[in-house]
Design a protein around this motif. Structure first.
Motif, short mmCIF file in Angstrom:
data_model
loop_
_atom_site.label_atom_id
_atom_site.label_comp_id
_atom_site.label_asym_id
_atom_site.label_seq_id
_atom_site.Cartn_x
_atom_site.Cartn_y
_atom_site.Cartn_z
N ALA A 288 0.94 -1.03 -0.34
CA ALA A 288 0.40 -0.03 -0.03
C ALA A 288 1.01 1.70 -0.15
O ALA A 288 0.80 2.21 -1.01
N ILE A 289 1.82 1.56 0.48
CA ILE A 289 2.68 2.43 0.54
C ILE A 289 3.20 2.43 -0.93
O ILE A 289 3.48 4.02 -1.36
N VAL A 290 4.69 2.06 -1.29
CA VAL A 290 4.77 1.94 -2.71
C VAL A 290 3.74 2.10 -3.52
O VAL A 290 3.90 3.00 -4.20
N GLY A 291 2.37 1.26 -3.92
CA GLY A 291 1.50 1.77 -4.21
C GLY A 291 0.70 3.27 -4.30
O GLY A 291 0.86 4.18 -5.29
N PHE A 292 0.61 4.08 -3.03
CA PHE A 292 0.00 4.86 -2.93
C PHE A 292 1.60 6.51 -2.95
O PHE A 292 0.80 7.29 -4.05
N VAL A 351 5.26 -0.13 -14.58
CA VAL A 351 6.30 -2.05 -14.33
C VAL A 351 7.27 -1.93 -13.09
O VAL A 351 7.39 -2.82 -12.97
N PHE A 352 7.86 -0.89 -12.05
CA PHE A 352 8.42 -0.85 -11.19
C PHE A 352 7.19 -1.75 -10.59
O PHE A 352 7.53 -2.25 -9.24
N PHE A 353 6.28 -1.10 -10.36
CA PHE A 353 4.80 -2.09 -9.08
C PHE A 353 4.72 -2.78 -9.65
O PHE A 353 4.50 -3.45 -8.18
N ILE A 355 6.25 -5.18 -10.72
CA ILE A 355 7.57 -6.51 -10.72
C ILE A 355 7.76 -6.91 -9.45
O ILE A 355 7.48 -7.68 -8.62
N PHE A 356 7.52 -4.97 -8.01
CA PHE A 356 7.76 -4.92 -6.80
C PHE A 356 6.28 -6.20 -6.66
O PHE A 356 6.31 -7.57 -5.93
N MET A 357 4.68 -6.26 -7.08
CA MET A 357 4.29 -7.10 -6.77
C MET A 357 4.22 -8.29 -7.01
O MET A 357 3.59 -9.26 -6.44
N SER A 358 4.10 -8.50 -8.08
CA SER A 358 4.78 -10.30 -8.37
C SER A 358 5.94 -10.61 -7.69
O SER A 358 5.85 -12.06 -6.78
N LEU A 359 6.40 -10.18 -7.50
CA LEU A 359 7.70 -10.82 -6.29
C LEU A 359 7.50 -10.49 -4.76
O LEU A 359 7.33 -11.31 -3.84
N TRP A 360 6.50 -9.66 -4.58
CA TRP A 360 5.46 -9.37 -3.28
C TRP A 360 4.68 -10.59 -2.72
O TRP A 360 4.93 -11.04 -2.43
#
Length: 874
Positions: A288-292, A351-353, A355-360
């Motif tokens: 949520a922090i990264v998405g915000f 793109v970064f988000f 990849i981030f959510m897939s690895l998350w």
């Protein structure tokens, strides 16, 4: 519960309830003959059922309460010591050998203490259940168990409830061929109105000062978990397991932030993976922090983005082709605000988000496997499905034959696999039919949006015409949500009937089959519209003068500002809308149902309070509560939410934030329901969250593929990157690069228009189209391989079972072997001889010395300290 029997106190493990009318002397009317016959059959079934329960050794005591013209009878069932010991041995119940002396610390609290930062989430919950080394119960070995044996007898309330419910579920009351067996069938036939175990008293804290340790377990759960004031506190996971059983505790462990060990004041070494379990809600916090933050980045782009400035500054210089057959030409500058709003979801950070959510998601599941193994061992459920789970009571009663178990040699109920296979195939055909129905509704909604746009354009209202596409899209999303909710109710009932008909042997297999049926349908039901918008809408439109049609209607094109913003809108409507509706239902409906139940019983309670001035009996108080519907709906809501925040996160970075807020509320709503609103559910054991974990893994794989295609084919990220590479590195002129000129045969009134696409003036694809297509396919392949490779590395680096748990398992097996040994003195001598032989082997080949150092001597392993000096007085 057994402590009550030891001291001669009458208590109930289970309660059966039925209602009967008081007026028996009235003449029977001819039209009431069938009702009278039905009542006679019900009395016969009830008497036969209770008689068979007495034959199994259960104690029965009846209490009667008059409610106006109705008499309510409560049958209090309890199991004597001998019956409980028999069933405890039959189900291989784990009982304590020794209290575990190794204390695990709250690792987050330890870190915060070192940094001198207060932990606002921590709280000290009274009466924490101790952790034991355990082994299987054997009645003849009772003297070898721990001095905490009486504590085990208190905890035996859960196993006794489970075995009692199994007896109730497999006891026949009529002909087996007609399925006249089990308390569930009797409740469906209205022979009994309810069957439930009792709560441990009221949940309200007594008035006046009271020691926290004197509260009962239900009051502790309400004060430290179920109140809204506990929203910022850890969940007392071990207390939840102690009261509701492992299956419910595993759900709350997966859903929220839990701290099973509240050990303030201890000075101990911190161990990894012990203390606080940050799942699913806790893991949403970084997402949520990264998405915000990425949304804030999108707001900054709204002001500084060069293509957005070009769209807003062109004025009336760029005329766009009509979006439907009767639509009019429109100016590109008219979508200035919506184009800027689209940058919130479609920017370089996508793109970064993704990849981030897939690895998350991959890391989240790997650490859940690890945590689940810790909890399963701590709660003695590690081998439950393989060794301890028994046939489902309904299956045992309805199976047409028995077969000898090749492992145990015992006769067990059996249902032919060929018959089950035919039934499963039939059930799958029904699933396919229902999926086809969902797709038909999807086509209907697509046609609805197109027809509504045509109607709005014909209304000749300037305001509505300008917003026609947006109005059609929003109303279509709302209509889609209504259809989803209605179809879900119908199909869930149908799937339950089909799964019962398939005759699965164990409760785990039954639930897995039911969950899989419903989830396949719900997956198509909830995700079909977002998938259509993300990957199909606007892909098969054609070009001016050669548009493709469906049923004579031109194929739906993306809105003026693109499909990604429409996808974000669809996600917010479906995901957030469903969450709001579900939370309102969970908050309002239980209160209404509870009020209605109390209203039906209110006259009797009023007389009792006015005349007798005494409190209602606990079985009467619990009868007013609602029936617990299980965990299926709770898991389904969360898993569908997990799909929305992973599969389509590239279109809506704020989705994890909305999920976090919802889950923080969901934890307290569910806690209040289980503690205050529901009758106490039967405690069930479980080894993990079942097939839900497999579904989460499949969703994770789909999320990687979906995000790759979303970025490659729906987002503007790759076209912008390609334009930067092929020009001087700036985005000036990008809007003109993405627009094609309509063919000459399409122009009307000598007006030339533009449309989105990479085509020449004849409608053929340009070289840039094929260059971009190759780049997009290459990006999909690289994105998938990189994410899956990193996921495999994470899987390899994070072991499923921590080393500390493996050591505990070996220690527990060693202690159980000694405790259950038939000839313990012989076993100790054998172990001593083996240790001596090992010592000789170690010294063989080494020079002997006259004075061996302490490091060169080996002593046999210490024998097990006697765990109980005397047998408890029973």
């Amino acid at each position: 519960m057994l402590v009550m029997y030891i001291f001669g106190v009458v208590w109930a493990d289970f309660v059966l309830v039925w209602d009967e009318p008081l007026s028996k002397s009235l003449p029977v009317k001819p039209e009431d003959t069938s009702t009278q016959t039905s009542n006679d059959i019900h009395k016969k079934w009830r008497a036969e059922f209770l008689s068979r329960l007495r034959n199994t050794g259960l104690r029965q005591e009846t209490k009667e309460v008059v409610h106006g013209e109705t008499k309510t009878t409560f049958a209090l069932l309890s199991a004597p010591w001998s019956v409980l010991c028999y069933y405890a041995e039959e189900i291989n119940l784990q009982v304590p050998l020794q209290v575990e002396t190794t204390q695990e610390s709250n690792w987050s609290e330890t870190i915060l203490d070192k940094l001198h930062i207060p932990n606002i989430l921590a709280q000290k919950v009274p009466n924490p259940p101790p952790d034991y080394y355990t082994c299987q119960f054997r009645a003849k070995k009772i003297e070898r168990y721990s001095v905490e044996f009486l504590s085990w007898t208190t905890a035996c309330q859960q196993p006794s409830q489970g075995r009692l419910y199994e007896i109730l579920s497999r006891t026949p009351f009529g002909a087996l061929k007609r399925g006249e067996v089990g308390v569930a069938r009797l409740i469906n036939e209205k022979v009994f109105t309810a069957a439930y175990p009792l709560h441990e008293g009221p949940y309200e804290k007594p008035s006046g000062p009271v020691e926290p340790s004197s509260l009962n377990m239900r009051q502790i759960l309400y004060q430290y978990w179920g109140r809204w004031g506990c929203w910022k506190k850890y969940q007392p996971l071990d207390h939840i397991r102690e009261y509701f059983g492992e299956k419910i505790a595993l759900y709350f462990a997966w859903l929220g932030m839990c701290c099973p060990y509240q050990l303030k004041g201890y000075k101990m070494k911190m161990k990894p993976d012990m203390g606080v379990y940050w799942f699913y809600t806790g893991w949403l916090l970084p997402a949520a922090i990264v998405g915000f933050l990425l949304s804030l980045f999108g707001i900054w782009l709204m002001v500084t983005d060069v293509p957005a400035q070009e769209v807003c500054s062109h004025g009336n210089s760029i005329v766009m082709c009509p979006l439907c057959n009767i639509c009019s030409y429109w100016n590109l500058s008219s979508i200035c605000y919506t184009y800027r709003a689209g940058l919130l979801f479609d920017n370089g950070g996508t793109v970064f988000f993704s990849i981030f959510m897939s690895l998350w998601a991959v890391t989240f599941l790997e650490y859940w496997k690890r945590t689940c193994s810790i909890l399963a061992h701590r709660w003695d459920c590690s081998q439950f499905e393989d060794n301890e789970e028994r046939p489902r009571p309904e299956f045992a009663a309805m199976a047409p034959m028995t077969i000898r178990n090749p492992v145990t040699g015992a006769e067990e109920p059996h249902f032919p696999e060929t018959s089950r296979f035919r039934r499963i195939v039939t059930g799958n055909m029904v699933i396919i039919l229902m999926v086809a129905v969902v797709l038909m509704f999807l086509m209907t909604i697509i046609l609805y949006r197109t027809i509504l746009s045509i109607i709005i354009y014909r209304s000749q209202n300037a305001f509505f015409i300008f917003s026609a596409g947006r109005i059609a899209s929003i109303t279509g999303s709302v209509l889609n949500l209504v259809v989803i909710l209605l179809l879900s109710k119908v199909y869930t009932y149908l799937a339950e009937v089909l799964t019962k008909w398939e005759m699965h042997r164990t409760q785990t297999k039954y639930e897995d089959a039911f969950i899989l049926k419903v989830f396949i349908f719900q997956f198509v039901n909830f995700y079909s519209s977002p998938v259509y918008i993300a990957f199909f809408k606007g892909r098969f439109v054609g070009y001016p003068g050669n548009y493709y049609t469906l049923f004579g209607i031109r194929n739906e094109d993306c809105g003026a500002s693109g499909c990604l913003i429409e996808l974000a809108q669809e996600l917010l409507v479906i995901m957030v809308g469903k969450q709001v509706i579900s939370n309102v239902q969970e908050f309002v409906l239980p209160k209404i149902k509870t009020w209605w139940n109390k209203r039906k019983l209110y006259p009797a309670q009023k007389i009792k309070e006015q005349n007798e001035k005494e409190r209602a009996a606990p079985w009467e108080t619990d009868y007013e509560l609602l029936v617990c519907q299980g965990l299926f709906d709770e898991y389904l809501e969360m898993v569908l939410q997990f799909g929305f925040i992973t599969i389509f996160v590239a279109a809506c970075p704020l989705a994890p934030f909305f999920a976090l807020v919802n889950n923080w509320v969901e934890v307290r709503l569910d806690a209040q329901k289980f503690v205050c609103v529901y009758r106490r559910p039967v405690a069930e054991r479980a080894q993990d969250i079942g097939i839900w974990f497999t579904i989460l893994q499949i969703i994770t794989y789909l999320a990687v593929v979906s995000n790759a295609f979303l970025i490659a084919f729906t987002s503007d990220f790759l076209p912008r990157l390609y334009y930067r590479y092929t020009t001087e590195g700036s985005l000036r002129g990008y809007i003109d690069f993405t627009l094609s000129i309509a063919p000459d045969n399409f122009t009307q009134n000598y007006m030339q228009c533009r449309y989105r696409g990479f085509r020449d003036e004849r409608g053929s694809h340009t070289p840039e189209y094929y260059h971009l297509l190759a780049i997009r396919l290459g990006f999909v392949i690289i994105f998938e391989h990189v994410v899956f490779l990193i996921g495999r590395i994470i899987d390899w680096m994070v072991p499923d079972i921590p080393e500390e748990v493996e050591i505990k398992i070996k220690r527990e097996q060693y202690m159980a072997k000694e405790a259950l040994a038939e000839n313990q003195s012989l076993e100790e001598s054998v172990l001593e001889e083996m240790s001596h032989q090992q010592s000789e082997l170690r010294h063989r080949g080494r020079p002997r010395s006259s004075a061996a150092s302490p490091h060169d001597t080996d002593s046999p392993p210490p024998s097990l300290t006697p765990v109980l000096e005397g047998k408890p007085s029973l």
